[in-house]
Design a protein around this motif. Structure first.
Motif, PDB file in Angstrom:
ATOM      1  N   ALA A  99      53.688  28.874  33.899  1.00  0.00           N
ATOM      2  CA  ALA A  99      53.406  30.034  33.040  1.00  0.00           C
ATOM      3  C   ALA A  99      52.713  31.092  33.889  1.00  0.00           C
ATOM      4  CB  ALA A  99      52.508  29.630  31.869  1.00  0.00           C
ATOM      5  N   VAL A 100      53.036  32.347  33.645  1.00  0.00           N
ATOM      6  CA  VAL A 100      52.380  33.436  34.377  1.00  0.00           C
ATOM      7  C   VAL A 100      52.359  34.694  33.505  1.00  0.00           C
ATOM      8  CG1 VAL A 100      54.542  34.024  35.591  1.00  0.00           C
ATOM      9  CG2 VAL A 100      52.358  34.797  36.522  1.00  0.00           C
ATOM     10  N   VAL A 101      51.192  35.321  33.491  1.00  0.00           N
ATOM     11  CA  VAL A 101      51.022  36.547  32.708  1.00  0.00           C
ATOM     12  C   VAL A 101      50.300  37.566  33.585  1.00  0.00           C
ATOM     13  CG1 VAL A 101      50.145  37.550  30.557  1.00  0.00           C
ATOM     14  CG2 VAL A 101      50.762  35.138  30.639  1.00  0.00           C
ATOM     15  N   HIS A 102      50.821  38.789  33.651  1.00  0.00           N
ATOM     16  CA  HIS A 102      50.206  39.857  34.452  1.00  0.00           C
ATOM     17  C   HIS A 102      49.771  40.966  33.526  1.00  0.00           C
ATOM     18  CE1 HIS A 102      49.331  42.552  37.736  1.00  0.00           C
ATOM     19  NE2 HIS A 102      49.707  41.636  38.619  1.00  0.00           N
ATOM     20  N   ARG A 103      48.676  41.558  33.880  1.00  0.00           N
ATOM     21  CA  ARG A 103      48.115  42.642  33.076  1.00  0.00           C
ATOM     22  C   ARG A 103      48.671  43.982  33.537  1.00  0.00           C
ATOM     23  NH1 ARG A 103      43.072  43.971  30.526  1.00  0.00           N
ATOM     24  NH2 ARG A 103      43.672  45.898  29.469  1.00  0.00           N
ATOM     25  N   GLU A 104      48.799  44.942  32.634  1.00  0.00           N
ATOM     26  CA  GLU A 104      49.006  46.340  32.999  1.00  0.00           C
ATOM     27  C   GLU A 104      48.036  47.186  32.199  1.00  0.00           C
ATOM     28  OE1 GLU A 104      52.772  48.146  32.118  1.00  0.00           O
ATOM     29  OE2 GLU A 104      53.025  46.999  30.282  1.00  0.00           O
ATOM     30  N   GLY A 105      47.916  48.442  32.575  1.00  0.00           N
ATOM     31  CA  GLY A 105      46.960  49.319  31.898  1.00  0.00           C
ATOM     32  C   GLY A 105      45.631  49.349  32.630  1.00  0.00           C
ATOM     33  N   ASP A 106      44.606  49.913  31.968  1.00  0.00           N
ATOM     34  CA  ASP A 106      43.293  50.080  32.617  1.00  0.00           C
ATOM     35  C   ASP A 106      42.443  48.824  32.473  1.00  0.00           C
ATOM     36  OD1 ASP A 106      43.960  52.633  33.326  1.00  0.00           O
ATOM     37  OD2 ASP A 106      43.196  53.498  31.464  1.00  0.00           O
ATOM     38  N   LEU A 107      41.788  48.446  33.575  1.00  0.00           N
ATOM     39  CA  LEU A 107      40.938  47.248  33.584  1.00  0.00           C
ATOM     40  C   LEU A 107      39.551  47.609  34.097  1.00  0.00           C
ATOM     41  CD1 LEU A 107      44.002  46.158  34.053  1.00  0.00           C
ATOM     42  CD2 LEU A 107      42.867  44.073  34.791  1.00  0.00           C
ATOM     43  N   ALA A 108      38.561  46.849  33.667  1.00  0.00           N
ATOM     44  CA  ALA A 108      37.194  47.027  34.178  1.00  0.00           C
ATOM     45  C   ALA A 108      36.893  45.918  35.177  1.00  0.00           C
ATOM     46  CB  ALA A 108      36.206  46.969  33.014  1.00  0.00           C
ATOM     47  N   LEU A 109      35.780  46.050  35.896  1.00  0.00           N
ATOM     48  CA  LEU A 109      35.382  45.011  36.852  1.00  0.00           C
ATOM     49  C   LEU A 109      35.285  43.663  36.146  1.00  0.00           C
ATOM     50  CD1 LEU A 109      32.553  46.731  38.946  1.00  0.00           C
ATOM     51  CD2 LEU A 109      34.972  46.482  39.494  1.00  0.00           C
ATOM     52  N   GLY A 110      35.833  42.642  36.771  1.00  0.00           N
ATOM     53  CA  GLY A 110      35.770  41.297  36.187  1.00  0.00           C
ATOM     54  C   GLY A 110      36.913  40.971  35.254  1.00  0.00           C
ATOM     55  N   ASP A 111      37.616  41.984  34.780  1.00  0.00           N
ATOM     56  CA  ASP A 111      38.755  41.708  33.878  1.00  0.00           C
ATOM     57  C   ASP A 111      39.823  40.904  34.608  1.00  0.00           C
ATOM     58  OD1 ASP A 111      37.575  43.037  31.831  1.00  0.00           O
ATOM     59  OD2 ASP A 111      38.956  44.755  31.823  1.00  0.00           O
ATOM     60  N   LEU A 112      40.576  40.155  33.847  1.00  0.00           N
ATOM     61  CA  LEU A 112      41.624  39.334  34.458  1.00  0.00           C
ATOM     62  C   LEU A 112      42.885  40.164  34.683  1.00  0.00           C
ATOM     63  CD1 LEU A 112      41.240  36.000  32.436  1.00  0.00           C
ATOM     64  CD2 LEU A 112      39.883  36.915  34.342  1.00  0.00           C
ATOM     65  N   ALA A 113      43.392  40.111  35.908  1.00  0.00           N
ATOM     66  CA  ALA A 113      44.584  40.887  36.261  1.00  0.00           C
ATOM     67  C   ALA A 113      45.839  40.031  36.175  1.00  0.00           C
ATOM     68  CB  ALA A 113      44.445  41.444  37.668  1.00  0.00           C
ATOM     69  N   VAL A 114      45.686  38.754  36.509  1.00  0.00           N
ATOM     70  CA  VAL A 114      46.838  37.858  36.455  1.00  0.00           C
ATOM     71  C   VAL A 114      46.342  36.431  36.206  1.00  0.00           C
ATOM     72  CG1 VAL A 114      46.840  37.593  38.982  1.00  0.00           C
ATOM     73  CG2 VAL A 114      48.903  37.057  37.705  1.00  0.00           C
ATOM     74  N   VAL A 115      47.079  35.702  35.409  1.00  0.00           N
ATOM     75  CA  VAL A 115      46.771  34.276  35.185  1.00  0.00           C
ATOM     76  C   VAL A 115      48.071  33.499  35.347  1.00  0.00           C
ATOM     77  CG1 VAL A 115      45.844  32.532  33.632  1.00  0.00           C
ATOM     78  CG2 VAL A 115      44.949  34.874  33.534  1.00  0.00           C
ATOM     79  N   ALA A 116      48.031  32.483  36.196  1.00  0.00           N
ATOM     80  CA  ALA A 116      49.214  31.648  36.406  1.00  0.00           C
ATOM     81  C   ALA A 116      48.795  30.192  36.330  1.00  0.00           C
ATOM     82  CB  ALA A 116      49.835  31.936  37.768  1.00  0.00           C
ATOM     83  N   ALA A 117      49.675  29.356  35.878  1.00  0.00           N
ATOM     84  CA  ALA A 117      49.393  27.912  35.840  1.00  0.00           C
ATOM     85  C   ALA A 117      50.667  27.142  36.158  1.00  0.00           C
ATOM     86  CB  ALA A 117      48.858  27.507  34.473  1.00  0.00           C
ATOM     87  N   VAL A 118      50.478  26.064  36.908  1.00  0.00           N
ATOM     88  CA  VAL A 118      51.599  25.173  37.238  1.00  0.00           C
ATOM     89  C   VAL A 118      51.162  23.745  36.949  1.00  0.00           C
ATOM     90  CG1 VAL A 118      53.077  24.272  39.082  1.00  0.00           C
ATOM     91  CG2 VAL A 118      52.510  26.714  39.034  1.00  0.00           C
ATOM     92  N   ALA A 119      51.951  23.043  36.144  1.00  0.00           N
ATOM     93  CA  ALA A 119      51.701  21.625  35.871  1.00  0.00           C
ATOM     94  C   ALA A 119      52.735  20.815  36.644  1.00  0.00           C
ATOM     95  CB  ALA A 119      51.838  21.353  34.377  1.00  0.00           C
ATOM     96  N   ALA A 120      52.261  19.811  37.372  1.00  0.00           N
ATOM     97  CA  ALA A 120      53.172  18.991  38.178  1.00  0.00           C
ATOM     98  C   ALA A 120      52.769  17.536  38.097  1.00  0.00           C
ATOM     99  CB  ALA A 120      53.154  19.467  39.633  1.00  0.00           C
ATOM    100  N   ALA A 121      53.680  16.666  38.536  1.00  0.00           N
ATOM    101  CA  ALA A 121      53.406  15.225  38.487  1.00  0.00           C
ATOM    102  C   ALA A 121      52.161  14.891  39.304  1.00  0.00           C
ATOM    103  CB  ALA A 121      54.616  14.462  39.006  1.00  0.00           C
ATOM    104  N   HIS A 122      52.038  15.525  40.486  1.00  0.00           N
ATOM    105  CA  HIS A 122      50.908  15.238  41.371  1.00  0.00           C
ATOM    106  C   HIS A 122      50.210  16.532  41.767  1.00  0.00           C
ATOM    107  CE1 HIS A 122      52.397  11.163  41.600  1.00  0.00           C
ATOM    108  NE2 HIS A 122      53.592  11.659  41.895  1.00  0.00           N
ATOM    109  N   ARG A 123      48.930  16.434  42.121  1.00  0.00           N
ATOM    110  CA  ARG A 123      48.145  17.643  42.355  1.00  0.00           C
ATOM    111  C   ARG A 123      48.642  18.460  43.550  1.00  0.00           C
ATOM    112  NH1 ARG A 123      45.201  13.456  44.348  1.00  0.00           N
ATOM    113  NH2 ARG A 123      44.262  13.668  46.421  1.00  0.00           N
ATOM    114  N   GLN A 124      49.120  17.769  44.616  1.00  0.00           N
ATOM    115  CA  GLN A 124      49.582  18.517  45.796  1.00  0.00           C
ATOM    116  C   GLN A 124      50.749  19.421  45.423  1.00  0.00           C
ATOM    117  OE1 GLN A 124      49.212  15.218  45.681  1.00  0.00           O
ATOM    118  NE2 GLN A 124      48.070  14.478  47.456  1.00  0.00           N
TER     119      GLN A 124
END
Lengths: 150, 350
Positions: A89-114
């Protein structure tokens, strides 16, 4: 005889891809990749930093080309195709952001951590190289600057 | 075809050559400034910040883009630019945005400019280098770091977007009207520094030859990594003959040590690593261009003549200014070394 390792694994799923002008949620992205076959979930969160190249940053904005969501979809699909990956899953922000705001969040689930670490790192690298999203930085010294994605 | 930085300098020159070329249907001259000269006749001018997303719209209908804004460091390299807080990274940042916009707007080919400096100046470099030789320069200075970043961007873009062709042109040290660089400052010194035990080789690239090379790259007659420069090279002795400048020969430890201290104390922008570029060879062969039928209009001796003329003008302009010491590392070391020789001679006379 075919060993379990030799069996062709099905690709993981791309569960969530979006470019949004509203605040991003880490929980939403984490929930999107939950999978019973995942032994490791790696998330990446990109946030607005207070400096760049030695200059103080006061805020920034992201401007996304209409094809940006398609580019995100492509890099997410490539990450999902990595052996062992169950969901992306991946979500990217657009528009105006302030310091500390999240610009992008991505997650990957896999069988093993590597597998999850490697696929998530590659996903973000590819996203930064290929997504047509420009960053407009505002500096404390009154300056401003556009930065392209590669 | 489109050219960024088309309001002045080499960008305007390239845009002019493309307008006159029979194989080019239309030229779009892009810049974020209007420039001192009138609009380029025959080209469509568009004002645009090349780093902003508005470049995507400005590239509508364009299939080839030559990126020359800001003018690459090797072409401009002016002191004002180096003084800016972000100046060293300007071309790399612009290149990143240009590649993004080009891909988004369906451009087929982008031409970027770095420098032959990316190969590194090393004692074991073959003369000339192979065009496909590995890039062995280290990002020890802002200018070289920026150039290497552009090369990395080009590689990344080729891997990420195979449909977008990226050509990188790597000129030898640039010479020409209005070109002020570390090289011109090197020849402003009273003597030419030679590090003992080394054999420097000199090669130049006239801006006219860079412009004609960029036209061939824009037309797709050369692709990938493309070096450009005058044919062959000049030995140090010939440079001394032509310039009338005597050499000052110093041991490597003293020369590089002095350069390092001058940089540390803020006397020169260039790092000690930059000194290598006037000590060790980094001659390039222009192999792909020559194979495509390109020929340089200038030879090294003529180019050096222009460089020396430029150096005498800029030295006069700089005289008396507080930033008079902003010279190249080699020149600064030569000045310090010459002063030491003078002091020693005076002591002997007493």
């Amino acid at each position: 005889m075919t060993t379990p390792e030799q069996r062709q694994e099905p690709s993981g799923e791309v569960r969530l891809v979006a470019v949004r002008d509203t605040p991003l949620s880490v929980d939403e992205v984490m929930d999107a990749v939950r999978h019973d076959g995942a032994g490791g979930i790696v998330t990446f969160v990109g946030a607005v930093r207070d400096s760049d190249g030695g200059r103080a940053v006061t805020g920034l904005g992201y401007s996304a080309h209409p094809s940006a969501a398609q580019a995100l979809q492509e890099v997410a699909a490539e990450a999902a195709a990595v052996p062992g990956v169950r969901a992306v899953a991946v979500v990217h922000r657009e528009g105006d952001l302030a310091l500390g705001d999240l610009a992008v969040v991505a997650a990957v689930a896999a069988a093993h951590r590597q597998q999850a670490f490697a696929a998530c790192a590659r996903l973000i690298d590819e996203l930064k190289a290929r997504a047509p999203i420009w960053k407009h930085q505002l500096f404390a010294d009154g300056g401003e600057e556009w930065v392209g994605s590669p | 075809m489109a050219v960024t930085g088309a309001a002045a300098g080499v960008g305007r020159q390239v845009a002019g050559l493309l307008v006159a070329h029979p194989d080019v249907a239309q030229v779009v001259a892009l810049d974020d400034r209007t420039g001192d000269q009138p609009g380029l006749h025959g080209a469509t001018s568009r004002l645009v910040d090349v780093r902003s997303p508005s470049l995507v719209d400005a590239l509508a209908g364009v299939d080839v883009l030559v990126a020359l804004q800001p003018e690459p460091a090797v072409a401009g390299d002016d002191e004002a630019g180096l003084d800016g807080p972000h100046a060293p990274h300007d071309y790399a940042r612009a290149a990143a945005a240009v590649l993004t916009a080009a891909a988004a707007s369906g451009v087929r080919r982008v031409v970027l400019v770095t420098s032959a400096m990316v190969y590194g100046a090393l004692p074991d470099n073959p003369v000339p280098l192979d065009e496909d030789a590995p890039l062995r320069a280290l990002p020890d200075s802002a200018v070289v770091g920026d150039l290497l970043e552009v090369e990395a961007l080009a590689d990344r873009s080729r891997a990420a977007r195979p449909s977008l062709e990226v050509t990188v042109v790597r000129p030898a040290p640039l010479v020409g009207p209005g070109v002020e660089s570390a090289l011109t400052r090197h020849f402003e010194a009273p003597r030419l520094l030679v590090v003992r035990g080394t054999r420097p080789r000199w090669q130049f690239c006239h801006v006219d030859d860079l412009a004609s090379a960029l036209v061939l790259a824009a037309l797709g007659r050369v692709e990938g990594a493309v070096t450009v420069g005058c044919e062959g090279w000049l030995e140090q002795e010939r440079v001394e003959q032509l310039s009338g400048l005597r050499r000052i020969e110093l041991p490597a430890t003293l020369a590089f040590g002095t350069a390092e201290r001058l940089h540390r104390f803020g006397v020169v922008h260039e790092s000690a690593a930059d000194l290598a570029y006037v000590v060790h060879p980094w001659v390039v062969p222009s192999t792909r261009l020559l194979a495509a039928g390109w020929r340089p209009a200038y030879d090294n001796e003529t180019a050096l003549g222009q460089l020396l003329e430029q150096a005498s003008t800029t030295a006069g302009r700089r005289a008396g200014r507080r930033d008079a010491t902003l010279g190249a590392a080699g020149a600064a070391v030569a000045v310090v070394g010459t002063a030491a020789l003078v002091r020693r001679a005076r002591r002997r006379r007493r």
